[in-house]
Design a protein around this motif. Sequence first.
Motif, mmCIF file in Angstrom:
data_model
loop_
_atom_site.group_PDB
_atom_site.id
_atom_site.type_symbol
_atom_site.label_atom_id
_atom_site.label_comp_id
_atom_site.label_asym_id
_atom_site.label_seq_id
_atom_site.Cartn_x
_atom_site.Cartn_y
_atom_site.Cartn_z
ATOM 1 N N ILE A 40 -23.359 48.010 25.144
ATOM 2 C CA ILE A 40 -22.600 47.941 23.890
ATOM 3 C C ILE A 40 -22.222 46.496 23.578
ATOM 4 C CG2 ILE A 40 -20.449 48.622 22.751
ATOM 5 C CD1 ILE A 40 -20.591 51.237 24.331
ATOM 6 N N LEU A 41 -21.748 45.775 24.608
ATOM 7 C CA LEU A 41 -21.399 44.371 24.407
ATOM 8 C C LEU A 41 -22.620 43.558 23.995
ATOM 9 C CD1 LEU A 41 -19.013 43.664 27.429
ATOM 10 C CD2 LEU A 41 -18.394 43.703 25.017
ATOM 11 N N LEU A 42 -23.746 43.847 24.615
ATOM 12 C CA LEU A 42 -24.974 43.118 24.278
ATOM 13 C C LEU A 42 -25.351 43.342 22.820
ATOM 14 C CD1 LEU A 42 -27.418 41.412 25.063
ATOM 15 C CD2 LEU A 42 -28.537 43.514 25.848
ATOM 16 N N ARG A 43 -25.251 44.576 22.357
ATOM 17 C CA ARG A 43 -25.607 44.855 20.961
ATOM 18 C C ARG A 43 -24.626 44.197 20.004
ATOM 19 N NH1 ARG A 43 -27.057 44.185 17.057
ATOM 20 N NH2 ARG A 43 -27.817 45.517 15.367
ATOM 21 N N TYR A 44 -23.335 44.267 20.282
ATOM 22 C CA TYR A 44 -22.337 43.625 19.434
ATOM 23 C C TYR A 44 -22.519 42.112 19.407
ATOM 24 C CZ TYR A 44 -19.412 47.762 18.603
ATOM 25 O OH TYR A 44 -18.932 48.968 18.185
ATOM 26 N N SER A 45 -22.901 41.541 20.575
ATOM 27 C CA SER A 45 -23.025 40.087 20.664
ATOM 28 C C SER A 45 -24.184 39.555 19.836
ATOM 29 C CB SER A 45 -23.207 39.675 22.125
ATOM 30 O OG SER A 45 -24.465 40.121 22.622
ATOM 31 N N LEU A 46 -25.112 40.419 19.459
ATOM 32 C CA LEU A 46 -26.257 39.998 18.651
ATOM 33 C C LEU A 46 -25.981 40.116 17.150
ATOM 34 C CD1 LEU A 46 -29.132 41.612 20.744
ATOM 35 C CD2 LEU A 46 -28.354 39.234 20.772
ATOM 36 N N PHE A 263 -18.805 37.131 18.716
ATOM 37 C CA PHE A 263 -18.689 36.053 19.699
ATOM 38 C C PHE A 263 -17.875 36.514 20.908
ATOM 39 C CE2 PHE A 263 -16.913 32.060 21.401
ATOM 40 C CZ PHE A 263 -18.104 31.392 21.637
ATOM 41 N N ALA A 264 -16.830 37.306 20.672
ATOM 42 C CA ALA A 264 -16.053 37.843 21.790
ATOM 43 C C ALA A 264 -16.914 38.726 22.679
ATOM 44 C CB ALA A 264 -14.859 38.635 21.264
ATOM 45 N N ALA A 265 -17.792 39.524 22.058
ATOM 46 C CA ALA A 265 -18.705 40.370 22.840
ATOM 47 C C ALA A 265 -19.673 39.519 23.642
ATOM 48 C CB ALA A 265 -19.455 41.318 21.913
ATOM 49 N N ALA A 266 -20.142 38.419 23.065
ATOM 50 C CA ALA A 266 -21.056 37.525 23.789
ATOM 51 C C ALA A 266 -20.359 36.908 24.994
ATOM 52 C CB ALA A 266 -21.575 36.437 22.847
ATOM 53 N N VAL A 267 -19.123 36.456 24.814
ATOM 54 C CA VAL A 267 -18.374 35.868 25.920
ATOM 55 C C VAL A 267 -18.118 36.915 26.996
ATOM 56 C CG1 VAL A 267 -16.229 34.726 26.590
ATOM 57 C CG2 VAL A 267 -17.311 34.145 24.425
ATOM 58 N N ALA A 268 -17.721 38.128 26.577
ATOM 59 C CA ALA A 268 -17.464 39.196 27.544
ATOM 60 C C ALA A 268 -18.738 39.588 28.288
ATOM 61 C CB ALA A 268 -16.884 40.411 26.823
ATOM 62 N N PHE A 269 -19.856 39.617 27.577
ATOM 63 C CA PHE A 269 -21.128 39.962 28.222
ATOM 64 C C PHE A 269 -21.517 38.895 29.242
ATOM 65 C CE2 PHE A 269 -25.772 39.876 28.477
ATOM 66 C CZ PHE A 269 -26.037 41.193 28.824
ATOM 67 N N LEU A 270 -21.322 37.638 28.897
ATOM 68 C CA LEU A 270 -21.622 36.558 29.839
ATOM 69 C C LEU A 270 -20.701 36.622 31.049
ATOM 70 C CD1 LEU A 270 -22.188 33.588 27.355
ATOM 71 C CD2 LEU A 270 -23.921 34.711 28.767
ATOM 72 N N LEU A 271 -19.427 36.943 30.819
ATOM 73 C CA LEU A 271 -18.478 37.049 31.927
ATOM 74 C C LEU A 271 -18.880 38.171 32.879
ATOM 75 C CD1 LEU A 271 -15.823 36.434 33.387
ATOM 76 C CD2 LEU A 271 -14.653 37.896 31.717
ATOM 77 N N MET A 272 -19.140 39.357 32.328
ATOM 78 C CA MET A 272 -19.507 40.487 33.169
ATOM 79 C C MET A 272 -20.874 40.279 33.810
ATOM 80 S SD MET A 272 -18.151 43.737 30.931
ATOM 81 C CE MET A 272 -18.573 44.878 32.249
ATOM 82 N N GLY A 273 -21.817 39.725 33.047
ATOM 83 C CA GLY A 273 -23.150 39.493 33.593
ATOM 84 C C GLY A 273 -23.141 38.481 34.721
#
Length: 292
Positions: A40-46, A263-273
């Motif tokens: 979900i985060l990945l899709r939002y981040s795009l 952008f928040a989703a991208a940051v969260a995805f990078l953090l979790m990834g």
Amino acid sequence: MAATLSDEGPRGGALIFSASTLIGPATAIVALGVIGPLLILLRYSLNDFDPRLLMVEAFTAKNYVTFFTDAYYLGVFFTTVRVALICTAICLVLGFPLAYLLARTQTRFKNLLIIGVVIPLFVGNAVRAAGWMTLFGSRGFLSVTLMDLGITTEPTEIMFTELAVIIGIIAVNLPYMVLTLQSVLEGINRNLEEAAFSLGAAPVTMFVRVLWPLALPGIAAGTILTFILAMNAYATPVLLGGPEFRMMAPLVYSQFQLNNWPFAAAVAFLLMGTTLLLTIAASLATRQRFRG
């Protein structure tokens, strides 16, 4: 012999099937709980962000490009990793002796000692951070005590520094490290240590050649757990680090406050990834070392 083999075959298959049946549902739930939010985060981040329309459906890597080309965001990322590694290393150094003491002690007060380690977990991170604030403030207990003793002549500034954040995170994560190590050390037969001493090994040699390798699974579990908690810390960096000190979790929240969900989703995805990748790498390296 053939009958025996035929009996053992189905029995072994039944055991495997039984274990898969018991572990399968929990594994599926955990995997869904981890992979689902990541997707979900990945899709939002795009998606794209427009100040008037907020999140706009798109398929662009713009948010990731912004993150990796901006020195500020890269600084936040490396600060988070550095703080997490420092806190994890210190928790291991401080936690191993205490865990060993709890595992080897034979006193009747052992349960009280374990409760003493567990009690801090009953207090929320924000409450504990508030306690550190009263200690680290320029007019706090530590600063006033140092001036009264004549050690310093001016107030000691520890609040709103990286040191304050590291101390606060260590205080939160240390019990997890101690309890994880203690449970593993209790399973190591003490006769192995006594055998090493009887063969002439020094305490350091016994620790390096006997205790450390046997405790390696617990060390791996404890370090991974504390590293994950440190990477995702929010309340402690916000309260003890102040507005000028940034880590990834507060950065995610600040972007959500600005309604910049992509952008928040991208940051969260990078953090979790990043957390998952570093955790998997550490787990594989530890497993390889343990097997070797």
